[in-house]
Design an enzyme around this catalytic site. Structure first.
Site, short mmCIF file in Angstrom:
data_model
loop_
_atom_site.label_atom_id
_atom_site.label_comp_id
_atom_site.label_asym_id
_atom_site.label_seq_id
_atom_site.Cartn_x
_atom_site.Cartn_y
_atom_site.Cartn_z
N VAL A 141 37.05 105.64 -23.08
CA VAL A 141 36.91 105.78 -24.42
C VAL A 141 38.20 105.33 -25.03
CG1 VAL A 141 36.55 107.75 -26.29
CG2 VAL A 141 35.78 108.00 -24.04
N SER A 142 38.02 104.52 -26.12
CA SER A 142 39.16 104.42 -27.13
C SER A 142 40.13 103.11 -26.43
CB SER A 142 40.10 105.52 -27.78
OG SER A 142 41.00 105.27 -28.53
N ASN A 143 41.36 103.55 -25.96
CA ASN A 143 42.29 102.64 -25.23
C ASN A 143 41.55 102.44 -24.10
OD1 ASN A 143 43.66 102.19 -27.35
ND2 ASN A 143 45.62 103.41 -26.61
N GLY A 155 39.17 99.82 -24.00
CA GLY A 155 39.89 98.57 -24.07
C GLY A 155 40.33 98.17 -22.74
N LEU A 195 33.18 103.03 -24.76
CA LEU A 195 32.84 103.64 -25.93
C LEU A 195 34.05 103.57 -26.74
CD1 LEU A 195 30.59 105.98 -26.49
CD2 LEU A 195 32.14 107.61 -25.59
#
Length: 610
Positions: A270-272, A275, A295
């Site tokens: 999720v998020s970072n 990434g 996500l």
């Protein structure tokens, strides 16, 4: 056994990414474990998924320490798991977690944790593998996840652990060079492998900055490691995957070896953390990864979209003024006692005096700031939830932390006059006390303020006290100084590369995300893959924003739906594709509905629409 595990770990670390300078494709990379591997069993009144708290315990207040100055490793772990669950999931009474979607069953098993280092890095990072007693040896599965945000090693447990552990998958985590191993410069103590505090030199520490004799306050690994860890997030994920396979060898020696050829490796986040998963996908030359579910990823590609530092520093500069515009009158957290913040009005006047905004009154200046944001690609749905990040001072904290990381700054030499440290009840800097230090590892999010650490400095006595430092942070992106060029080069090093053509990828993102707007991150990433002939699955979720945990707040949750259910659903689809041969789902835009004032209903998510 420990020596055998270390040997296996070293032998299986085939490069999906190479150290600088890049060696030939497929060669070894130098990965080093720092100290021992710690193996711990969690059964009975404890478990892997919730540390024995269960859903009811996660919904309650954080568990207390018997001794606030010297919490035990078990107490620290339990509270860290509580912190990371509640920082990601919506456990509010109307949110539907545990009834409409998600579950927190008891999952007994073992954990294997260690400090590791990727080649070229100054500081170690945490890797951790959870192996459930019910590991399914017939359908070998390893879920790999990096922490969200800058959280500690349990920062992906609400997604990767909640989905993988009850299904008999092992789960490998990495803090990807961020995390909550804060170092106290006054007492010269850091965090040992078991989460307790230890003096420098007495044990391997999660993070210890270069010695700074005159420095005071708190050193944060993300900001002060000297490594620009974001450029290596993909390598951290791949290393965690290889560590996970090696620890499965250790857990089940009679079934070894565990390799990517006989164990499905699914990378998620999720998020970072998402990434980092996409960075890993672009580096996976060895075909280690079987599938990726990302996500709300913090991802950018060269020539498309915008990097986080670019739009975060822009938001820190312009949004305090833009929030005075009437369009934000009914937006949650945009108003304090019904009025636009006075600091925001002062920001409008200062930016007007600098020639950056048009208009002779505050209303016109606020509208001009809003126009500038829209011209930069900000969409109104994202701006509405970006208001909360402004009110909570998140943009300034993110920009200061990331600028320090990109410039590899020391704790006493952060850019633009910032520093981190403890404060008293009146906001005055003080040395952190023992109880505050003891709780950092379990309670912090990885980016202050929080857990007794504040973002200090960067203010003056003007009407817009944060303005000059914000100008400085923004100039590091837009200027032409040596530091600005260094920062942009560091950001460029974080760009995701093209994954292999046959790698299944599902990207899901909320269209109302105001922290990592879909227009700057997922949408350009997917477009870059499609332009190169790839076929990623792209799920767009209207009425979903970045922080599911915020949905329990008054006047916020009634406007949005949670994003986590789409992560679980995407992982279900990925598993069906990999294990059962089912086709991947189509890209789609869900027909969601805001929750409203009542309990979240299944129809609002529209997950079963097709």
């Amino acid at each position: 056994m420990r020596r055998l595990a270390l040997l296996l770990f070293a032998l299986v670390l085939l490069a999906a990414c190479a150290p600088r300078p890049s060696p030939p494709e497929g060669s070894m990379i130098d990965n080093i474990l720092v100290g021992d591997v710690r193996e711990t069993a969690y059964r009975g009144h404890d478990d892997l998924l919730s540390a024995g708290l269960g859903l009811a315990g996660l919904r309650a207040k954080a568990p207390a320490f018997a001794d606030t100055i010297a919490p035990t490793p078990a107490e620290l772990r339990r509270r860290a798991i509580h912190t990371n669950w509640t920082g990601i999931a919506d456990f509010g009474p109307l949110g539907g977690y545990g009834s409409l979607y998600g579950a927190v069953p008891d999952v007994p098993g073992r954990e294997f944790s260690a400090f590791a280092r990727v080649s070229g890095a100054k500081s170690p990072h945490r890797v951790l593998v959870q192996v459930p007693d019910a590991f399914d040896a017939r359908a070998r599965c390893l879920v790999v996840a990096a922490s969200s945000g800058s959280r500690g090693v349990y920062g992906a447990i609400a997604l990767a652990g909640a989905w993988g552990l009850p299904r008999g998958c092992a789960v490998a985590y990495t803090d990807k060079g961020t995390g909550t191993g804060y170092y106290d410069l006054d007492s010269q103590t850091g965090v040992a492998l078991d989460g307790t505090r230890a003096a420098r030199g007495s044990a391997p520490l999660e993070f210890a900055p270069d010695a700074v004799d005159s420095a005071h306050g708190t050193a944060i690994k993300h900001a002060h490691s000297g490594d620009n860890p974001e450029a290596d997030w993909g390598r951290h994920v791949l290393q965690a995957a290889q560590f996970g396979l090696a620890m499965l060898d250790r857990a089940y020696p009679q079934q070894a070896p565990f390799t990517h050829a006989n164990t499905r490796v699914i990378v998620t986040g999720v998020s970072n953390g998402a990434g980092a998963a996409l960075q890993a996908a672009g580096l996976d030359q060895a075909h280690l990864i079987a599938g990726v579910v990302a996500l709300a990823p913090n991802v950018h590609v060269e020539g498309r979209g915008r990097a986080l530092y670019d739009y975060a520093s822009e938001a820190a500069l312009l949004l305090p003024c833009a929030l005075a515009d009437p369009r934000f009158d009914r937006v949650p957290f945009a108003r304090v006692h019904g009025a636009a913040p006075s600091a925001g009005l002062a920001r409008c006047a200062r930016l007007h005096e600098a020639g950056l905004l048009e208009g002779t009154d505050a209303a016109a200046q606020a509208h001009s700031a809003l126009d500038r944001l829209r011209a930069g690609g900000w969409e109104d749905t994202a701006l509405a939830t970006a208001a909360s990040s402004t009110t909570f001072d998140l943009w300034r904290a993110v920009a200061a932390t990331y600028a320090s990381s990109y410039l590899r700054a020391a704790p006493d030499a952060m850019p633009c006059g910032f520093r981190f440290g403890a404060i008293d009840a009146h906001g005055a800097p003080i040395a952190a006390d023992a109880a505050t230090r003891a709780a950092w590892w379990s309670d912090a999010s990885g980016i202050p303020p929080g857990a007794g650490v504040a973002l200090l400095g960067g203010t003056d006595a003007s009407a817009d006290p944060a303005g000059a430092a914000i100008d400085c942070l923004r100039a590091l992106w837009s200027g032409d100084t040596a530091d600005a060029r260094t920062l942009r080069a560091s950001v460029a090093a974080t760009a995701a590369k093209l994954p292999r053509a046959d790698l299944p990828i599902i990207v899901a993102h909320g269209e109302d995300d105001g922290l990592l707007p879909i227009a700057f991150s997922s949408r350009p990433y997917v477009a870059s893959l499609e332009a190169a002939g790839r076929r990623p699955v792209f799920w767009r979720v209207p009425h979903a924003q970045h922080f599911d945990a915020f949905l329990a707040l008054p006047a916020f949750g009634d406007r949005y739906v949670p994003l986590l259910p789409y992560g679980y659903a995407a992982l279900d689809k990925m598993w069906a594709h990999l294990a059962e041969g089912a086709p991947l789902p189509p890209s789609r835009r869900f027909t969601t509905q805001p929750r409203g004032a009542g309990v979240l209903e299944k129809a609002a998510l529209a997950l079963d629409a097709r």
